[in-house]
Structures are given as structure tokens and as C-alpha cells.
Motif scaffolding. Sequence first.
Motif, PDB file in Angstrom:
ATOM      1  N   LEU A 424      13.938  12.111  20.838  1.00  0.00           N
ATOM      2  CA  LEU A 424      14.865  13.240  20.936  1.00  0.00           C
ATOM      3  C   LEU A 424      15.429  13.594  19.560  1.00  0.00           C
ATOM      4  CD1 LEU A 424      16.744  12.137  24.185  1.00  0.00           C
ATOM      5  CD2 LEU A 424      15.105  14.015  23.976  1.00  0.00           C
ATOM      6  N   GLY A 425      15.730  12.572  18.766  1.00  0.00           N
ATOM      7  CA  GLY A 425      16.264  12.820  17.433  1.00  0.00           C
ATOM      8  C   GLY A 425      15.278  13.525  16.536  1.00  0.00           C
ATOM      9  N   ARG A 426      14.022  13.097  16.571  1.00  0.00           N
ATOM     10  CA  ARG A 426      12.987  13.729  15.743  1.00  0.00           C
ATOM     11  C   ARG A 426      12.805  15.198  16.123  1.00  0.00           C
ATOM     12  NH1 ARG A 426       8.599  10.429  13.381  1.00  0.00           N
ATOM     13  NH2 ARG A 426       9.208   8.236  13.411  1.00  0.00           N
ATOM     14  N   ALA A 427      12.952  15.477  17.423  1.00  0.00           N
ATOM     15  CA  ALA A 427      12.762  16.848  17.901  1.00  0.00           C
ATOM     16  C   ALA A 427      13.994  17.720  17.667  1.00  0.00           C
ATOM     17  CB  ALA A 427      12.412  16.834  19.382  1.00  0.00           C
ATOM     18  N   GLY A 428      15.036  17.159  17.083  1.00  0.00           N
ATOM     19  CA  GLY A 428      16.253  17.922  16.816  1.00  0.00           C
ATOM     20  C   GLY A 428      17.193  18.017  17.998  1.00  0.00           C
ATOM     21  N   LEU A 429      16.889  17.290  19.064  1.00  0.00           N
ATOM     22  CA  LEU A 429      17.746  17.306  20.262  1.00  0.00           C
ATOM     23  C   LEU A 429      18.797  16.200  20.146  1.00  0.00           C
ATOM     24  CD1 LEU A 429      14.875  17.763  22.883  1.00  0.00           C
ATOM     25  CD2 LEU A 429      16.342  19.542  21.898  1.00  0.00           C
ATOM     26  N   VAL A 430      19.615  16.302  19.102  1.00  0.00           N
ATOM     27  CA  VAL A 430      20.564  15.244  18.784  1.00  0.00           C
ATOM     28  C   VAL A 430      21.632  15.110  19.869  1.00  0.00           C
ATOM     29  CG1 VAL A 430      22.150  14.344  17.052  1.00  0.00           C
ATOM     30  CG2 VAL A 430      20.136  15.648  16.335  1.00  0.00           C
TER      31      VAL A 430
END
Length: 557
Positions: A424-430
Motif C-alpha cells: 500500500l505504501g509503495r502504491a501511494g495509499l499511505v
Amino acid sequence: MIRKTTTNKSSPRNQHSNIWRNCTNFRTLKQIHALMIVNGFNSNQYALRELIYASAIAIPSAIHYAHQLFDKISEPDLFMWNTMLRGSAQSSKPSTTLPLYARMEKCCIKPDSYTFPFVLKACTRICWVTSGKIIHGKVVKYGFEWNKFTRNTLIYFHANCGEMRIARALFDDMAKRDVVAWSAMTAGYAKRGDLSMARRLFDEMPSKDLVSWNVMITGYVKQGEMESARELFDMVPKRDVVTWNAMISGYVLCREYQRAFEMHEEMRSAGEYPDEVTMLSLLSACADSGALDVGEKLNSSILEMDEGALSIVLGNALIDMYAKCGSIKKAVQVFRGMKEKDVTSWNSILAGLAFHGHPEECIILFEEMRRTKFVPNEITFTGVLVACSHAGKVDAGRGYFNLMKNEYKILPNIRHFGCMVDMLGRAGLVEEAFEFIDTMEIKPNGIIWRTLLGACKIHGNVELGRRANEALLKLEHDESGDYVLLSNIYALKGEWDGVEKVRKLMDDSGVKKEAGYSLIDSANQAFLHFLLDSKCQIPSGNRTIKSVKGKNMESVM
């Protein structure tokens, strides 16, 4: 049901087996069994004995088949019971031995001198102290404590996982003339780390066999005392493959990989042929040190040794070695070339693909695995979730995470949760990653919060980065990298006051940033060059490596 068999001969020594000699693998075993059924040999007691022996002893990987066959025999004789006990005790699941013995008692089968050593061996392997003491009582009940083989096994059990006092009493009472008993006592003291007592017994032995030498060398190896081990190794009158394996595995455990490789060459020069244990140790050394060239030579030797047929264990070790050395293509070749695989084979290649930049291939292979008889486990899903994270396949990752929980009934562990947060972090869905952490059944550790902090830096989310850092500081206070990450988040947003606050917090907490370092390979030797001096120049062949104090290596010319 298979027809009843009757005989009083229980010792494997009394059997002149022919069938098991033709069983070279599990497939051959099943073919011979089918041939027996077709020709009516399943009612022949000698043929049944041989088939039980082949499946339980001759082919270690077929022990589960032996249990299935054994359950269909209406009244197995004592030899069959003892064979099954022996095979179970030396299998990967020695815990099956005790229930099997309990069944034997219920069937009113009287044990003989071969029975209890096999059961005691299982108790020793899994350190079932209470069960072993109960078996000791039965040994006394049936009058086998005077049997040399049984007595020595009792000494070995008590010395290794029972009580040294009992082992010593048995030893002093009746076993001092037996070199096997001396070896068992020496091994017991060595296992407990009392090498001084073990060495005293070893030196006092009236005669030393090769087992005694190997026991003492292994004791030193397990304590990491390789100089003492080498001293004894050089004194051994005649070595066997176990002696060489002890030294090689010791060097590998101590991370002296080059010495392990040299010992292997010395072994070959001495005319001793390596076995599977040797190769597993050496492949582990290659995987940890990145010695791909040595690993490729070992691969060739293994194929020569096994006449082109890879065992599952060696195949898995080769996959792991090639993957860790970065040769994914060869790892896949080994995997595809294996005639027999287990779930570890699939896990090794999936992890190799996932961690070395081939996430798409990893996911495709996982779907292929699902179409086979192999059931994925928690390790399998770790590799698949890593692949989804690296490939940016968020929807697929969510799907596999739910598949793991709902279809395969696998409870997620901290690694699975970490993979999801990373994805999720890599995809920008912080923000979704924060919400995911709040729903976790397990308390997040420092790695998860640090992963999220890194994602906040990449995507410039100051507020969530501050929250992640606060959670981190509650767990760990001395990790300089955590402070640096938060400082960099403020710097990227131009919030220099925040940078100063972080720097001051580091100073107040006594946290200092460690100097960077680089790992280079020069003349096949790995060296760490720590960057302690600014503008430090280190010549390496035709290259000059430049470093700047406090930073990782930035230029190699």
C-alpha cells in the motif's frame, strides 16, 4: 484387508530382502506394490515384510506410504512393527513413533530387544523426557536393561535429554567396557556444552572408535571452537565422510566460507566422496557468500553423484543458492528439472522470483502451483505478497491476502501484514496503510512502522510521517535511520524548523548517525571499507573508490 501374517523373526538381520534392492525411488516402490497385488503376492508374508522395509527404511521419503500400507495389514508380525518403529524414529516426524508403539501394546505384541532402542531414539530426537523415562521403565519391566544395545540407547537418551546422573549411573554400573557407551556419555557432555568433561572422558577411553572421534570433533564444532576441532581432526587415525562433514559445517556456521571450500577440496584430494550432507553445507556457504562460481561446480558434482537425478533436498538447496546469488534463470532451470518437488521447492523459487525483480513470473508460477496437488503455506503467501508489492498489483495483493485467510485458513503473521503495508505504501495509499495497521490482529513492530515512514518520505506526507515516527520512537529510541527519514520528509517540504527539531531530538536522545560503508569484491574476497575519513581513496586494481564521510559510496571509477 491384507491377509494375516505370522512369524517370530523380528530382526531386520534375519531378512534377506530382494524387493527393496530394486526400489530406487517412490515411483518404483508403488510399481512393485502394484505388481504384487496383480500377481497375488500381497498375501505373502515375506513379500509384505520386504515392502514394509522398502517403504519405511530403504526410501526415507516414503514413510507416509509405509504407514498407509501398514494400516491395511490385519495382524502384522513383530518384524513389521519394529521396522515401522525404526522408520518412524528416523523420519522427519519422529513423534509418530510413540503412538505407533502404543498401538503395538494394545495389540498385545510383546516387544523384543530391537523394539525399545527405536522408541528411545525417537524420544531423544524430540527430547520427550517424560515419555523416555516411561519407556525406560518398560525396558526394566521386560528385562532388557542388560541388553547392550538397549542399555547404550538408554545412556544416549539420558545423556542427551534426560539426566546425566542417570546416564552416569548406567555407564558406571555396567557399560565402562563398551566404546559405544563411552561415546554416548561424551556426546551427552558435549551437547550440554561441558567440553572439558567430554574431553576428559574422551582421553580416558580405553579404546577409541571413529564414532568417538566424530562425537568429540562435533562437540567442538557446535561450540564454535574450530581450532580445537581442527586439532582433533588432524589426529584422527582414519576419517570418514562424517568427520569431514563436521569440519565443513563448522566452518560454514562460523562464516569461514573459504575454509569450508578448501576443506572440501582437501576431502576430495584424500579420496573421500562427499554425500548429501556435504553438499548441503557447501551450497549454504555459496548462498551466504555469493560464491556463484563455486555453486555451479557443486551443481555439476551433484549431478554426477546422483547420476542426473536430483533429490528434493538438494534441488531445493540449489534453487536457494542460485536465487541468492542472483542467477534466477538457473534457479528456474533447476526447479523445472526436478522430477519430484515439495512445497519448499515451490516456496524457494517463488521467493527467488519475488525478491529478485521478477514479480510477474512469481505470480504466474503461484497460479500454476494452485493448479497442482501442492497446498501453499504461510511462506508461500509471503513470497506472493512481496511479488504483488514490487509489481504494484494492489488489487491482486488484497485478493491473495483474503485467499490465504478465507480459503486456506492461514492466519496472517507479522510478515504478511508487513507485505501489505509495504504494498500500500509503495502504491501511494499511505492513508489506507495506516487504516490497515489499525485493523491488524497483531501489534505492529518497528519494521512495519519504518516501512510506512519510508513510504511517507517517498510520497511527501509530513503529517502521517510524524505519526509513524512517534509510533517508532515508542518502540525503539536508538535507530538513527528513523530520525533521518523524518528529517528528510520535512526537508522535502521545505519545513526547516521541523528538520531542526528532529536534529535536536537526536542530540537530546544521544542518537548518532552511523557512518556509511560499502561492500566490494576484490580477488574473490569480500571486504568492508568503512568511511571514517573524508576524501578517503582506496585503490582496487584499476579502480579508485572515493568516499565522503557519513555517506554511502557514491562513485566507483
